[in-house]
Write an enzyme that holds these catalytic residues in place. Structure first.
Site, PDB file in Angstrom:
ATOM      1  N   ASN A  87       0.871  -1.181   0.000  1.00 35.91           N
ATOM      2  CA  ASN A  87       0.000   0.000   0.000  1.00 35.91           C
ATOM      3  C   ASN A  87       0.907   1.230   0.000  1.00 35.91           C
ATOM      4  O   ASN A  87       1.755   1.386   0.873  1.00 35.91           O
ATOM      5  CB  ASN A  87      -0.881  -0.063   1.254  1.00 35.91           C
ATOM      6  CG  ASN A  87      -1.829   1.114   1.391  1.00 35.91           C
ATOM      7  OD1 ASN A  87      -1.413   2.213   1.732  1.00 35.91           O
ATOM      8  ND2 ASN A  87      -3.097   0.890   1.144  1.00 35.91           N
ATOM      9  N   CYS A 118      -5.034  10.814   1.260  1.00 35.83           N
ATOM     10  CA  CYS A 118      -4.151  11.680   2.039  1.00 35.83           C
ATOM     11  C   CYS A 118      -4.122  13.066   1.422  1.00 35.83           C
ATOM     12  O   CYS A 118      -4.247  13.218   0.207  1.00 35.83           O
ATOM     13  CB  CYS A 118      -2.754  11.100   2.148  1.00 35.83           C
ATOM     14  SG  CYS A 118      -2.378   9.886   0.933  1.00 35.83           S
ATOM     15  N   GLY A 232     -15.638  -3.447   7.538  1.00 44.02           N
ATOM     16  CA  GLY A 232     -16.428  -4.065   8.602  1.00 44.02           C
ATOM     17  C   GLY A 232     -16.632  -5.558   8.506  1.00 44.02           C
ATOM     18  O   GLY A 232     -17.562  -6.097   9.110  1.00 44.02           O
TER      19      GLY A 232
HETATM   20  C1  LIG Z   1      -5.504   1.321  12.492  1.00 40.56           C
HETATM   21  C2  LIG Z   1      -5.795   1.391  11.026  1.00 40.56           C
HETATM   22  C3  LIG Z   1      -4.766   1.738  10.135  1.00 40.56           C
HETATM   23  C4  LIG Z   1      -5.015   1.813   8.767  1.00 40.56           C
HETATM   24  N1  LIG Z   1      -3.988   2.137   7.919  1.00 40.56           N
HETATM   25  C5  LIG Z   1      -4.213   2.179   6.570  1.00 40.56           C
HETATM   26  C6  LIG Z   1      -3.155   2.476   5.669  1.00 40.56           C
HETATM   27  O1  LIG Z   1      -1.993   2.656   6.061  1.00 40.56           O
HETATM   28  N2  LIG Z   1      -3.461   2.569   4.336  1.00 40.56           N
HETATM   29  C7  LIG Z   1      -4.725   2.333   3.854  1.00 40.56           C
HETATM   30  O2  LIG Z   1      -4.955   2.426   2.651  1.00 40.56           O
HETATM   31  N3  LIG Z   1      -5.741   1.999   4.704  1.00 40.56           N
HETATM   32  C8  LIG Z   1      -5.511   1.925   6.030  1.00 40.56           C
HETATM   33  N4  LIG Z   1      -6.539   1.582   6.891  1.00 40.56           N
HETATM   34  C9  LIG Z   1      -7.883   1.305   6.337  1.00 40.56           C
HETATM   35  C10 LIG Z   1      -8.144  -0.207   6.195  1.00 40.56           C
HETATM   36  O3  LIG Z   1      -7.240  -0.806   5.301  1.00 40.56           O
HETATM   37  C11 LIG Z   1      -9.591  -0.474   5.734  1.00 40.56           C
HETATM   38  O4  LIG Z   1      -9.801   0.144   4.483  1.00 40.56           O
HETATM   39  C12 LIG Z   1     -10.604   0.061   6.730  1.00 40.56           C
HETATM   40  O5  LIG Z   1     -10.179  -0.218   8.045  1.00 40.56           O
HETATM   41  C13 LIG Z   1     -12.006  -0.536   6.534  1.00 40.56           C
HETATM   42  O6  LIG Z   1     -12.012  -1.927   6.780  1.00 40.56           O
HETATM   43  P1  LIG Z   1     -12.459  -2.550   8.222  1.00 40.56           P
HETATM   44  O7  LIG Z   1     -13.762  -1.908   8.580  1.00 40.56           O
HETATM   45  O8  LIG Z   1     -12.588  -4.032   7.979  1.00 40.56           O
HETATM   46  O9  LIG Z   1     -11.391  -2.221   9.174  1.00 40.56           O
HETATM   47  C14 LIG Z   1      -6.313   1.510   8.267  1.00 40.56           C
HETATM   48  C15 LIG Z   1      -7.318   1.140   9.163  1.00 40.56           C
HETATM   49  C16 LIG Z   1      -7.079   1.062  10.520  1.00 40.56           C
HETATM   50  C17 LIG Z   1      -8.179   0.639  11.455  1.00 40.56           C
END
Ligand SMILES: Cc1cc2nc3c(=O)[nH]c(=O)nc-3n(C[C@H](O)[C@H](O)[C@H](O)COP(=O)(O)O)c2cc1C
Length: 292
Positions: A87, A118, A232
């Site tokens: 990523n 970003c 989620g």
């Molecule tokens: C603590 C944390 C750090 C994350 N860091 C990144 C990141 O560095 N780059 C990115 O594209 N998404 C990042 N995400 C987003 C996740 O990859 C994902 O798109 C988002 O959490 C939704 O999925 P979920 O509901 O299953 O967590 C991050 C999410 C969390 C919770």
């Protein structure tokens, strides 16, 4: 990919953090935490706060930089039988290009996921992922910089996700992933201060799942390239919803924090469902949504 279940960026470290708990070779792919060209420290604490059925975070994309990541983590990752998706992010188009060019020459990198959520420091406060012109510019530039498989990761907070999906396809993206976290705010009522040092953050976890399913459905109908459903997922049913509305694969995020083996359980649950429904492969299920 040996199965359609990946782990989402930022929720699975760079791999070693989970390797004692999860057999990495059972994952469809491992998406590492966001990497920029320069090392970055990230935000001050508190960086996370729990909300109803969700997690609010503003980590601030700390990372060891592209060369630091390759030196510290790629030797470990190359030893495991799992596709590694890096990523990437930047603060300017030039930074995205630099990091994308660099990874083309790195052994063991299967694809680049392009995090466009970003702020752009050159164009002011606009964010690459929510401004269609900036989005096109960064993707066109990254596409010209690398022959690696490119997966733009879409932001959820746009008026029409289909426009971003189509723009990504037109720029030569090989697949799309969505959604990234949802901009959100939580307030400590006793102090009347924000719960995060960064004030606002991104909401993830079960709270955003139905929102993500709707956006994945919209995006999948707009393009011919494969879509990766994220948002989620905590159970196999959550992942199946994404596949039914048209995603070809999914990624498990926040749920790995509370149950590191969630992705493996989702793989098993999908297999079980396909057997029960006499389907030979995931492909037979993708896009079979019955809504009329
Ligand atoms: C603590 C944390 C750090 C994350 N860091 C990144 C990141 O560095 N780059 C990115 O594209 N998404 C990042 N995400 C987003 C996740 O990859 C994902 O798109 C988002 O959490 C939704 O999925 P979920 O509901 O299953 O967590 C991050 C999410 C969390 C919770």
């Amino acid at each position: 990919m040996k199965n359609p279940v990946m782990v989402a960026s930022g929720t699975f470290g760079y791999g070693p953090e989970y390797a004692e708990l999860v057999d990495l070779s059972q994952l469809g792919a491992l998406v590492v935490k966001g990497i920029a060209w320069e090392p970055t420290r990230g935000n001050e604490n508190p960086r996370t706060a729990e909300t109803a059925s969700g997690l609010l975070n503003a980590i601030g994309l700390p990372n060891p930089g592209a060369e630091g990541f390759v030196r510290e983590y790629m030797p470990f990752l190359r030893q495991h039988d799992v596709p590694v998706i890096v990523n990437i992010w930047g603060r300017t188009v030039e930074e995205y290009v630099r990091v994308a060019e660099y990874f083309e020459g790195i052994e063991g990198v299967a694809a680049l996921e392009v995090n466009v959520s970003c702020p752009n420091i050159k164009e002011g406060s606009a964010v690459f992922g929510t401004d269609l012109d900036l989005f096109r510019r960064v993707l066109d530039a990254v596409r010209s910089a690398t022959a690696l498989t490119l997966i733009p990761k879409l932001a959820p907070n746009v008026a029409a996700i289909a426009d971003f999906a189509k723009a990504a396809e037109a720029s030569g993206a090989d697949a799309l992933s969505l959604i990234n976290s949802v901009p959100a705010l939580a307030v400590d009522v006793e102090t009347r201060r924000p719960k995060l040092a960064n004030v606002t953050g991104g909401l993830t976890g079960p709270a955003i799942h139905p929102l993500a399913v709707k956006l994945v459905w919209d995006a999948a109908r707009a393009v011919r390239i494969p879509v990766i459903g994220i948002g989620g997922i905590a159970t196999p049913e959550d992942a199946l919803e994404f596949l039914i509305v048209g995603a070809h694969a999914v990624a498990v995020g926040t749920a790995s924090f509370t149950e590191p083996r969630t992705a493996v359980r989702v793989v098993e649950g999908i297999d079980d469902y396909l057997q029960r429904h006499n389907m030979a492969s995931v492909q037979a299920l993708v896009g079979t949504f019955q809504c009329n």
